[in-house]
Motif scaffolding. Structure first.
Motif, PDB file in Angstrom:
ATOM      1  N   LYS A 176      -9.370 -15.245   9.472  1.00  0.00           N
ATOM      2  CA  LYS A 176      -8.588 -14.126   8.926  1.00  0.00           C
ATOM      3  C   LYS A 176      -7.352 -14.689   8.233  1.00  0.00           C
ATOM      4  N   HIS A 177      -6.961 -14.022   7.164  1.00  0.00           N
ATOM      5  CA  HIS A 177      -5.769 -14.447   6.413  1.00  0.00           C
ATOM      6  C   HIS A 177      -4.620 -13.484   6.699  1.00  0.00           C
ATOM      7  N   ASN A 237       9.728  -7.043  -8.685  1.00  0.00           N
ATOM      8  CA  ASN A 237       9.453  -8.299  -9.403  1.00  0.00           C
ATOM      9  C   ASN A 237       8.704  -9.279  -8.509  1.00  0.00           C
ATOM     10  N   PHE A 238       9.156  -9.360  -7.279  1.00  0.00           N
ATOM     11  CA  PHE A 238       8.518 -10.278  -6.317  1.00  0.00           C
ATOM     12  C   PHE A 238       7.030  -9.918  -6.161  1.00  0.00           C
ATOM     13  N   ALA A 239       6.769  -8.619  -6.070  1.00  0.00           N
ATOM     14  CA  ALA A 239       5.378  -8.173  -5.894  1.00  0.00           C
ATOM     15  C   ALA A 239       4.523  -8.531  -7.112  1.00  0.00           C
ATOM     16  N   HIS A 299      -2.956  -9.608  -2.164  1.00  0.00           N
ATOM     17  CA  HIS A 299      -3.987  -8.566  -2.051  1.00  0.00           C
ATOM     18  C   HIS A 299      -5.110  -8.942  -1.081  1.00  0.00           C
ATOM     19  N   LYS A 300      -5.406 -10.244  -0.984  1.00  0.00           N
ATOM     20  CA  LYS A 300      -6.615 -10.621  -0.233  1.00  0.00           C
ATOM     21  C   LYS A 300      -6.361 -10.864   1.253  1.00  0.00           C
ATOM     22  N   TYR A 333       2.466  -2.594  -3.987  1.00  0.00           N
ATOM     23  CA  TYR A 333       1.104  -3.106  -3.844  1.00  0.00           C
ATOM     24  C   TYR A 333       0.146  -1.952  -3.675  1.00  0.00           C
ATOM     25  N   ARG A 334      -1.076  -2.205  -4.044  1.00  0.00           N
ATOM     26  CA  ARG A 334      -2.125  -1.274  -3.660  1.00  0.00           C
ATOM     27  C   ARG A 334      -2.538  -1.722  -2.250  1.00  0.00           C
ATOM     28  N   LYS A 335      -2.185  -0.908  -1.292  1.00  0.00           N
ATOM     29  CA  LYS A 335      -2.315  -1.347   0.105  1.00  0.00           C
ATOM     30  C   LYS A 335      -3.780  -1.281   0.535  1.00  0.00           C
TER      31      LYS A 335
END
Ligand code: UDP
Length: 405
Positions: free
Chosen positions: A30-31, A105-107, A113-114, A132-134
């Motif tokens: 898992k990441h 900006n950081f995002a 995402h992964k 983010y798209r959560k």
């Protein structure tokens, strides 16, 4: 040297290590990613340096990203930090814009995402979730005392917290009833194997004290803390003045700078002025560049370590000192009473009680047998409760619940 769980054999029981390996079972491959706002100075960076490599060692892919920000951004977030700890803050549209734009900006250039889970530490990167798209659980790990925040500020920040799946705080009293988000308590911890806490010979201790100009001819009282008003360095000076009426001793105030705390220079200046005559006589030593090994040596060689904070999320410095067998006299605020058992491994005092604090420090300085007994108790207390292996266990359980399926 890269740290491995097996390195902790002999420090924590084998059963604890075996249990940690077992717990990771459903988390292989898992990441997860941690995000905070400084790699230098302060307890959060200290924790991440220990826990992130260990998470990787047991089988997760754990990453760590640092949110970069301008001085203006960190001035705003330090105000938010102060406001979350109870100070009235004045915040403007411009400040809110700087706060959210830096996160946006950081995002844009931080691709997370992964990952299977995301852990955001403290208020600086809190809004990043909005950009983010959560598609995975997000945890907000709040390290500060948020039991009585500025209400307007809290309402604003709460808007971001509501997007999270879980909030983790350091003390049960920080759990917020007005927040419809699940909340858990996890105590921070120290790493007995990093340079800050690893065993040092007397010879090494003396070498580093000499290198940093700390004479050992008188007992030392020490506070190790960023120069931050919440750590009350001026109060420490007041206590020292009273103690030295009874016992000839020196005071060391050891403080580094955190890149996300722009108020440090001003507080240091104030302390330097107030302490000027003692600094000149050599009875107060101000250290701003102590390496980890020097901090380690200082915490070992001191007769008493103080943590006179008026607010304290947890206060890793307390466990650090106790681990080295040094009694701690500290304010009964935030996470400190979890660590200092009053009368057993030091003393707890109220933040405003300068005389009482001085009496407790003096009592320890005068009774070396009691000090040694306190030192032994403190070390075992930390071994049982506040070592990084325990923290790893908490995180593995939490990840298992959230993403172990
Ligand atoms: N620290 C340090 N050098 C200093 C002052 C502090 O290395 O001159 C470290 C200290 O040993 C501890 C961390 O910074 O590991 C501070 O963590 P704590 O939780 O006590 O307070 P915070 O700074 O996060 O409020």
């Amino acid at each position: 040297m890269r740290k491995k769980l097996e390195d902790y054999r002999g420090i924590v029981p084998d059963e604890v290590l075996a249990d940690l390996h077992r717990r990771v079972g459903r988390l292989y491959d898992k990441h997860v990613v941690h995000v905070n706002s400084t790699s230098q100075g302060g307890g959060v960076a200290e924790l991440l340096y220990s826990i992130v490599p260990l998470m990787n060692d047991v089988g997760l892919y754990a990453g760590w990203r640092v949110l970069p920000g301008s001085n203006d951004f960190f001035s705003v977030t330090k105000k938010f930090h102060n406001g979350m700890q109870g100070e009235n803050v004045h915040f403007t549209d411009r400040k809110m814009r700087l706060y959210t734009e830096t996160n946006e900006n950081f995002a844009a250039y931080t691709h997370i995402h992964k990952h299977d889970a995301v852990v955001i530490h403290d208020p600086q990167p809190l809004p990043v979730i909005a950009y983010y798209r959560k598609r995975q659980p997000w945890i907000w790990r709040c390290h500060i005392d948020i039991s009585s925040p500025d209400p307007v500020l809290w309402d604003y920040l709460k808007g971001f917290v509501l997007r999270y799946d879980l909030m983790v705080v350091s003390h049960p009293s920080y759990v917020r009833e007005d927040l419809p988000v699940e909340q858990r308590v996890i105590n921070p911890a120290i790493d007995p194997l990093n340079e800050k806490n690893d065993h040092l010979s007397d010879e090494t201790v003396h070498k580093y004290m000499q290198k940093f100009g700390v004479p050992l001819d008188k007992p030392l009282i020490t506070q190790v803390s960023r120069f931050d008003k919440w750590k009350d360095p001026l109060g420490v000076l007041d206590v020292f003045e009273r103690v030295r009426e009874e016992v000839d001793c020196r005071l060391v105030l050891c403080g580094n700078a955190a890149t996300d705390d722009p108020e440090g220079a001003g507080v240091f200046e104030e302390v330097s002025q107030r302490a000027a005559r003692f600094v000149e006589s050599g009875d107060v030593i101000l250290l701003t560049q102590a390496s980890d090994i020097a901090v380690n040596a200082l915490q070992r060689v001191s007769s008493v370590v103080m943590q006179k904070s008026t607010r304290e999320g947890f206060g890793l410095t307390v466990s650090e000192a106790l681990w080295k067998g040094t009694p701690v006299v500290a304010s009964a605020v935030g996470g400190i009473p979890l660590q200092v058992i009053d009368g057993k491994c030091g003393y707890l005092v109220q933040p405003g009680e300068v005389d009482e604090c001085a009496r407790k420090v003096t009592a320890i300085l005068k009774d070396r047998e009691m000090a040694e007994e306190m030192g032994r108790y403190g070390k075992e207390h930390v071994r049982e409760n506040f070592l990084v292996t325990r923290l790893l266990g908490h995180w593995l359980s939490l990840f298992d619940e959230l993403i172990g399926g």
